[in-house]
Design a protein around this motif. Sequence first.
Motif, PDB file in Angstrom:
ATOM      1  N   ASP A 259       1.854   4.901  -9.796  1.00 16.36           N
ATOM      2  CA  ASP A 259       1.349   6.268  -9.681  1.00 16.36           C
ATOM      3  C   ASP A 259       2.036   7.226 -10.641  1.00 16.36           C
ATOM      4  OD1 ASP A 259      -0.406   6.156  -7.045  1.00 16.36           O
ATOM      5  OD2 ASP A 259       1.372   4.937  -6.716  1.00 16.36           O
ATOM      6  N   LEU A 260       3.276   6.893 -11.012  1.00 19.54           N
ATOM      7  CA  LEU A 260       4.045   7.676 -11.968  1.00 19.54           C
ATOM      8  C   LEU A 260       4.650   6.730 -12.992  1.00 19.54           C
ATOM      9  CD1 LEU A 260       5.991  10.057  -9.517  1.00 19.54           C
ATOM     10  CD2 LEU A 260       3.928  10.608 -10.821  1.00 19.54           C
ATOM     11  N   VAL A 261       4.913   7.263 -14.174  1.00 21.98           N
ATOM     12  CA  VAL A 261       5.559   6.475 -15.226  1.00 21.98           C
ATOM     13  C   VAL A 261       6.899   7.115 -15.553  1.00 21.98           C
ATOM     14  CG1 VAL A 261       5.412   5.701 -17.612  1.00 21.98           C
ATOM     15  CG2 VAL A 261       3.363   5.686 -16.183  1.00 21.98           C
ATOM     16  N   LEU A 262       7.957   6.319 -15.411  1.00 21.71           N
ATOM     17  CA  LEU A 262       9.303   6.821 -15.675  1.00 21.71           C
ATOM     18  C   LEU A 262       9.782   6.322 -17.033  1.00 21.71           C
ATOM     19  CD1 LEU A 262       9.133   6.239 -12.342  1.00 21.71           C
ATOM     20  CD2 LEU A 262      11.412   7.231 -12.512  1.00 21.71           C
ATOM     21  N   LEU A 263      10.279   7.250 -17.839  1.00 20.24           N
ATOM     22  CA  LEU A 263      10.824   6.909 -19.141  1.00 20.24           C
ATOM     23  C   LEU A 263      12.314   7.200 -19.154  1.00 20.24           C
ATOM     24  CD1 LEU A 263       7.703   7.678 -19.714  1.00 20.24           C
ATOM     25  CD2 LEU A 263       8.441   7.767 -22.087  1.00 20.24           C
ATOM     26  N   ALA A 264      13.058   6.312 -19.794  1.00 22.92           N
ATOM     27  CA  ALA A 264      14.498   6.490 -19.901  1.00 22.92           C
ATOM     28  C   ALA A 264      14.885   6.617 -21.368  1.00 22.92           C
ATOM     29  CB  ALA A 264      15.224   5.336 -19.216  1.00 22.92           C
ATOM     30  N   ARG A 265      15.149   5.495 -22.016  1.00 23.76           N
ATOM     31  CA  ARG A 265      15.633   5.546 -23.401  1.00 23.76           C
ATOM     32  C   ARG A 265      14.667   6.256 -24.350  1.00 23.76           C
ATOM     33  NH1 ARG A 265      17.823  -0.615 -23.438  1.00 23.76           N
ATOM     34  NH2 ARG A 265      16.374  -0.690 -21.670  1.00 23.76           N
ATOM     35  N   GLU A 266      13.366   6.140 -24.093  1.00 22.41           N
ATOM     36  CA  GLU A 266      12.421   6.807 -24.988  1.00 22.41           C
ATOM     37  C   GLU A 266      12.584   8.323 -24.941  1.00 22.41           C
ATOM     38  OE1 GLU A 266       9.582   6.769 -28.021  1.00 22.41           O
ATOM     39  OE2 GLU A 266      10.884   5.211 -27.188  1.00 22.41           O
TER      40      GLU A 266
ATOM     41  N   ASN B 200       0.830  -1.204   0.000  1.00 27.13           N
ATOM     42  CA  ASN B 200       0.000   0.000   0.000  1.00 27.13           C
ATOM     43  C   ASN B 200       0.866   1.256   0.000  1.00 27.13           C
ATOM     44  OD1 ASN B 200      -2.354   1.524  -0.031  1.00 27.13           O
ATOM     45  ND2 ASN B 200      -2.528   1.568   2.203  1.00 27.13           N
ATOM     46  N   VAL B 201       1.773   1.306  -0.984  1.00 28.28           N
ATOM     47  CA  VAL B 201       2.672   2.448  -1.138  1.00 28.28           C
ATOM     48  C   VAL B 201       2.551   2.985  -2.558  1.00 28.28           C
ATOM     49  CG1 VAL B 201       4.325   1.640   0.583  1.00 28.28           C
ATOM     50  CG2 VAL B 201       4.606   0.950  -1.805  1.00 28.28           C
ATOM     51  N   ALA B 202       2.949   4.227  -2.736  1.00 27.28           N
ATOM     52  CA  ALA B 202       3.019   4.804  -4.074  1.00 27.28           C
ATOM     53  C   ALA B 202       4.262   4.277  -4.784  1.00 27.28           C
ATOM     54  CB  ALA B 202       3.074   6.321  -3.991  1.00 27.28           C
ATOM     55  N   THR B 203       4.110   4.000  -6.082  1.00 28.23           N
ATOM     56  CA  THR B 203       5.241   3.495  -6.860  1.00 28.23           C
ATOM     57  C   THR B 203       5.337   4.206  -8.204  1.00 28.23           C
ATOM     58  OG1 THR B 203       3.939   1.720  -7.913  1.00 28.23           O
ATOM     59  CG2 THR B 203       5.081   1.171  -5.847  1.00 28.23           C
ATOM     60  N   GLY B 204       6.529   4.103  -8.777  1.00 29.76           N
ATOM     61  CA  GLY B 204       6.765   4.506 -10.148  1.00 29.76           C
ATOM     62  C   GLY B 204       7.171   3.291 -10.937  1.00 29.76           C
ATOM     63  N   ALA B 205       6.661   3.175 -12.155  1.00 29.24           N
ATOM     64  CA  ALA B 205       6.995   2.049 -13.030  1.00 29.24           C
ATOM     65  C   ALA B 205       7.975   2.502 -14.099  1.00 29.24           C
ATOM     66  CB  ALA B 205       5.742   1.480 -13.678  1.00 29.24           C
ATOM     67  N   VAL B 206       8.945   1.633 -14.400  1.00 28.95           N
ATOM     68  CA  VAL B 206       9.974   1.964 -15.384  1.00 28.95           C
ATOM     69  C   VAL B 206      10.375   0.698 -16.134  1.00 28.95           C
ATOM     70  CG1 VAL B 206      11.897   1.611 -13.760  1.00 28.95           C
ATOM     71  CG2 VAL B 206      12.196   3.191 -15.693  1.00 28.95           C
ATOM     72  N   GLY B 207      10.880   0.849 -17.342  1.00 24.52           N
ATOM     73  CA  GLY B 207      11.425  -0.294 -18.065  1.00 24.52           C
ATOM     74  C   GLY B 207      10.761  -0.545 -19.400  1.00 24.52           C
TER      75      GLY B 207
END
Length: 340
Positions: A302-309, A277-284
């Motif tokens: 809760d957030l979306v992390l972008l790297a190479r894109e 029950n924590v906030a997370t960011g997804a990446v990959g």
Amino acid sequence: MVVKLFSPYTIKGVTFKNRIVMSPMCMYSSYTEDGYVQNWHRTHYTTRAVGQVGLIIVEATAVTPQGRISPQDLGIWSDEHVEGLQELVGLMKEHGSKTGIQLAHAGRKAVIGGEILAPSAIAFNDKSKTPKEMTITEIKETVEAFKKGAERAAKAGFDVIELHGAHGYLLNQFLSPLSNKRDDEYGGTAENRYRLLREVIDAVKEVWNGPLFVRVSAHDYHEEGLTPQDYITIAKWMKEQNVDLLDVSSGAVVPAQINVFPGYQVKYSETIKNGANVATGAVGLITSAIQAEEILQNDRADLVLLARELLRDPYWPRTAAKELGVNIETPKQYERGWND
């Protein structure tokens, strides 16, 4: 239906204008080997702010010279680093992005001259230098270095601090039983292996009141390593310490074969988010707006992390908005090109 990717998100009074986050990516561009911000950093990060990224997290920035991944890493071990970082923050904020910095120590994965440190004297692989097992004094000094790094990040004006507890770097090395073979209070049980991260979080929070993220590697991809289920427990401990969000990545504490596919780490974010029950960011390997929106609509992060894109397309928010049929703020100077 509300498009969540372009809805604001607020943590501790800091509001990101959208849920798009630029993931920290090392640029290895401090060519003078002293950790200072260079023109490359000014151009690279500011361009993504012009592109309307909601939160930009500056690359792994070393809290000690010894903790650099490479001699070309950015540094925050000296008060002399603050001026350049402050300028960088100002450039990004000028275009409406919130700003974060990832505080890091490479541990046994440092590729620098001289002695390197780790929880145990075990090399990452057969081509890597064997590190020195850290003494209690060196552990305490490292905790203090993270604290001082956080103080400098606050002086530079960052909105968010992220602690790098992933990808096989020092904090991750202490967490994993694959790299931590200590028999003192920093090794053995899961609680003991968490102790360094616990102390770093507590120390940082003494000087930092803003949003605090921790990046984790939620899967070691090894039968004797940590899994997302283990990280549910770790996430609960971080929640007790008032960590605001877990940035969920995976791997790299030991060499491993990983089955990589688009969004392959999102399931780890979902597991930890729901289990603790924590906030997370997804990446990959998140590349499309529809993919990002699915993650948010289904409460997988809760957030979306972008790297190479975001390396390929610094104006990805515009690309995503067009794909989702949303109108977003346009830099005035680019209106003729963005609004066609």
